[in-house]
Design a protein around this motif. Structure first.
Motif, PDB file in Angstrom:
ATOM      1  N   LEU A  49       0.820  -1.216   0.000  1.00  0.00           N
ATOM      2  CA  LEU A  49       0.000   0.000   0.000  1.00  0.00           C
ATOM      3  C   LEU A  49       0.856   1.270   0.000  1.00  0.00           C
ATOM      4  O   LEU A  49       0.360   2.355  -0.295  1.00  0.00           O
ATOM      5  CB  LEU A  49      -0.939   0.008   1.203  1.00  0.00           C
ATOM      6  CG  LEU A  49      -2.035  -1.061   1.201  1.00  0.00           C
ATOM      7  CD1 LEU A  49      -2.841  -0.995   2.487  1.00  0.00           C
ATOM      8  CD2 LEU A  49      -2.953  -0.892  -0.009  1.00  0.00           C
ATOM      9  N   GLU A  82       0.515   2.513  -3.242  1.00  0.00           N
ATOM     10  CA  GLU A  82      -0.865   2.707  -3.671  1.00  0.00           C
ATOM     11  C   GLU A  82      -1.565   3.730  -2.779  1.00  0.00           C
ATOM     12  O   GLU A  82      -2.412   3.389  -1.955  1.00  0.00           O
ATOM     13  CB  GLU A  82      -1.614   1.370  -3.641  1.00  0.00           C
ATOM     14  CG  GLU A  82      -0.965   0.300  -4.511  1.00  0.00           C
ATOM     15  CD  GLU A  82      -1.549  -1.086  -4.253  1.00  0.00           C
ATOM     16  OE1 GLU A  82      -2.474  -1.204  -3.425  1.00  0.00           O
ATOM     17  OE2 GLU A  82      -1.066  -2.048  -4.876  1.00  0.00           O
ATOM     18  N   ASP A 102      -5.465   3.754  -2.243  1.00  0.00           N
ATOM     19  CA  ASP A 102      -6.092   2.682  -1.473  1.00  0.00           C
ATOM     20  C   ASP A 102      -5.671   2.665  -0.006  1.00  0.00           C
ATOM     21  O   ASP A 102      -6.292   1.987   0.812  1.00  0.00           O
ATOM     22  CB  ASP A 102      -5.723   1.322  -2.084  1.00  0.00           C
ATOM     23  CG  ASP A 102      -6.169   1.206  -3.531  1.00  0.00           C
ATOM     24  OD1 ASP A 102      -7.174   1.853  -3.892  1.00  0.00           O
ATOM     25  OD2 ASP A 102      -5.507   0.468  -4.285  1.00  0.00           O
ATOM     26  N   LEU A 124      -7.613   0.633   3.075  1.00  0.00           N
ATOM     27  CA  LEU A 124      -7.187  -0.751   3.230  1.00  0.00           C
ATOM     28  C   LEU A 124      -6.173  -0.964   4.353  1.00  0.00           C
ATOM     29  O   LEU A 124      -6.134  -2.047   4.953  1.00  0.00           O
ATOM     30  CB  LEU A 124      -6.603  -1.270   1.911  1.00  0.00           C
ATOM     31  CG  LEU A 124      -7.582  -1.352   0.740  1.00  0.00           C
ATOM     32  CD1 LEU A 124      -6.882  -1.920  -0.492  1.00  0.00           C
ATOM     33  CD2 LEU A 124      -8.801  -2.198   1.099  1.00  0.00           C
TER      34      LEU A 124
END
Length: 305
Positions: A144, A147, A150, A154
């Motif tokens: 993550l 990312e 997200d 998440l």
């Protein structure tokens, strides 16, 4: 292989201060072994992806290497040392701060089956092999970092999964007690916190036991089980570690530093300091000044614990 991807992610995302964009997550890279160094453990999960570390708590010694994890459920005075680290194969580690409230929330959701109590307090530090499921969750959390869209949604979910893997894993007893307000571990943690906050003050063990909500005999037994030290030995460790920090900024005031941490007798302070750190306070202060000219040391999942 999860361990290979974990190494690559850690190497790519390491920063000078070891922090990441995910709150409570640390990554570290250390390319040389160093002498044993005292620090506080924090309440953490530490996973080694490459290299190895030796950690001493009282008279207990823990070693962990690639694919193994260490959990510390109480903030304890420890001494750590790399036994495998080099420029070609640096030590790489992942760390996650363990929050009692998050553990408690999971235990409440899981129901009574996950809150069973053992006969006494578990050790405050434990080492185990990481399961494939735990390594997979750690890898997905670190992914993550690449990312950002997200991450906010998440990351909390994967942190909960990691906690669950710990709670239901080999060292689940240690982690579960972190979230139980009336567990033996929580009573010892209360005493540990009080001693750390009042380390310069003399105390009676009977008073600390009563403050912790335990009988004297149960307090002694559980405190020793968690910390590998008696309450007085624990206080001494905290005093000497605090003295070492003070000497880094007040190297010319050895007597004053000793008094500030609770030593009325300068010779006793010097004797116990030398026994703990291998050199008298004045000489160690000079060594600390020399070390301070290099990169600043910080707590991290490989360095401490």
């Amino acid at each position: 292989m999860p361990l290979e991807e974990l190494r690559a992610l850690l190497a790519r995302h390491v920063r000078p201060d070891w922090t990441t964009a995910i709150d409570g997550v640390l990554v570290s890279k250390v390319d040389r072994p160093d002498p044993p160094a005292p620090s506080m453990s924090g309440t953490v999960l530490a996973v080694i992806a490459q290299g190895a570390k030796r950690l001493a708590l009282g008279d207990r010694v823990y070693e962990y290497g690639p694919g193994q994890y260490l959990v510390a459920s109480v903030d304890l005075p420890v001494t750590g040392q790399f036994i495998q680290a080099g420029p070609e194969h640096p030590a790489l580690g992942f760390g996650l701060t363990l929050e009692p409230s998050a553990v408690a929330e999971l235990l409440l959701q899981a129901g009574p089956g996950q809150t069973s109590r053992g006969a006494g307090a578990p050790s405050g530090i434990a080492v185990s092999d990481a399961s494939p499921a735990l390594l997979d969750a750690v890898v997905r959390l670190l992914r993550l970092l690449d990312e950002p869209r997200d991450r906010a949604v998440l990351a909390p979910l994967i942190k909960r999964e990691i906690l669950w893997r710990l709670i239901t894993g080999e060292q689940g007893a240690t982690v579960r007690q972190l979230g139980l307000a009336d567990s033996s571990l929580s009573h010892v943690s209360r005493a540990v916190r009080w001693i750390r906050e009042h380390f310069a003050e003399p105390f009676r063990v009977e008073d600390v036991a009563r403050m912790s909500g335990m009988s004297v005999s149960a307090f002694y037994r559980n405190f020793q089980a968690v910390t590998a030290m008696s309450p007085i030995q624990f206080q001494k460790q905290i005093r000497l570690q605090e003295a070492r920090l003070l000497l880094a900024t007040h190297p010319g005031d050895v007597t004053g530093v000793g008094q500030r941490v609770g030593y009325d007798n300068p010779s006793q302070f010097s004797r116990e300091y030398r026994r703990r750190f291998g050199a008298p306070p004045s000489r160690d202060a000079a060594r600390l000044r020399d070390a301070a000219r290099g990169p600043a040391g910080v707590l991290d999942p490989v360095r401490a614990p």
